[in-house]
Design a protein around this motif. Structure first.
Motif, mmCIF file in Angstrom:
data_model
loop_
_atom_site.group_PDB
_atom_site.id
_atom_site.type_symbol
_atom_site.label_atom_id
_atom_site.label_comp_id
_atom_site.label_asym_id
_atom_site.label_seq_id
_atom_site.Cartn_x
_atom_site.Cartn_y
_atom_site.Cartn_z
ATOM 1 N N TYR A 129 34.051 34.943 23.855
ATOM 2 C CA TYR A 129 35.099 34.510 24.659
ATOM 3 C C TYR A 129 36.242 34.344 23.530
ATOM 4 N N GLN A 156 33.452 41.720 32.768
ATOM 5 C CA GLN A 156 33.375 40.300 32.384
ATOM 6 C C GLN A 156 34.608 39.621 32.673
ATOM 7 N N THR A 159 37.437 35.505 29.423
ATOM 8 C CA THR A 159 36.215 34.030 28.901
ATOM 9 C C THR A 159 37.125 33.019 28.383
ATOM 10 N N ILE A 182 34.855 31.693 32.409
ATOM 11 C CA ILE A 182 35.709 32.836 33.000
ATOM 12 C C ILE A 182 37.150 32.260 33.588
ATOM 13 N N PRO A 185 38.781 36.691 36.619
ATOM 14 C CA PRO A 185 36.989 37.462 36.215
ATOM 15 C C PRO A 185 37.627 39.203 36.034
ATOM 16 N N GLU A 190 30.124 36.876 38.608
ATOM 17 C CA GLU A 190 29.622 36.832 37.069
ATOM 18 C C GLU A 190 27.700 37.404 37.232
#
Length: 206
Positions: A129, A156, A159, A182, A185, A190
């Motif tokens: 993240y 991913q 995040t 998220i 994107p 996902e």
């Protein structure tokens, strides 16, 4: 299949698989009999991991045999290092080079699943993240203060980790991880990203 060109800073060895971790553990539910999953995992591995991490206990011809591929398919789609079909999956950087440039050796990933376990790897890859206080702008729930960039971020996306904070009777604040959100994107949904990570972990376990 395209070859991903990974910038050198991704190779920084502070990934530190030997370090401890926190946060909840997710279940990988790997299935090493799923050949299609292993093939997809191998593709992700050579595109995103093999630029900096070797897999010296695996040879390209063994990869072809175990994954139900021809040697030509492996050489065309899974070998971007210039090695011959019977050679090990090594990288150009030597241990001495890594020690001189980065201060420590970069871990080989051949047996990382044996030392860490499938669930640990799956959780680690699922819980990066954004954290601007970190050198590479990211942190990890399972591996706090990780020193490695999120190399799968283009898949991913950007995040955010949601934590719930509580103060105990001694006035100490404790944070409990709740979920990864998220913010922006990536190129995968996902569900697609979860499958990509599962396939990669499945390959590493194999």
């Amino acid at each position: 299949m395209r070859k991903l060109i990974v910038m050198l800073f991704v190779c920084l060895p502070s990934l530190g698989f030997a370090s401890g971790g926190g946060g909840p553990m997710m279940s990988a539910n790997v299935d090493v009999t799923n050949t299609a999953s292993l093939q997809r995992g191998a593709q992700t591995f050579v595109n995103y991991c093999l630029s900096c991490h070797s897999a010296q206990y695996m040879r390209y011809n063994r990869l072809a045999e175990d994954l139900g591929l021809t040697e030509d398919q492996v050489m065309e789609n899974l070998n971007f290092t210039g090695h011959k079909i019977g050679e090990q999956m090594k990288i150009a950087m030597t241990g001495d080079d890594a020690q001189r440039w980065f201060g420590t050796a970069i871990p080989d990933l051949s047996v990382i699943a044996r030392s860490r376990g499938a669930d640990w790897l799956y959780t680690y890859l699922m819980t990066f993240y954004v954290d601007e206080s970190r050198p590479f702008g990211v942190n990890n729930v399972r591996f706090p203060d990780v020193g490695m960039p999120h190399v799968l971020s283009e898949l991913q996306g950007v995040t955010h980790a949601v934590f719930h904070e509580e103060v105990d009777e001694h006035g100490q604040t404790h944070s409990t991880f709740e979920e990864i959100e998220i913010l922006s994107p990536g190129s995968q949904t996902e569900d697609e990203y979860e499958r990509t990570v599962l396939d990669l972990v499945n390959y590493l376990v194999y």
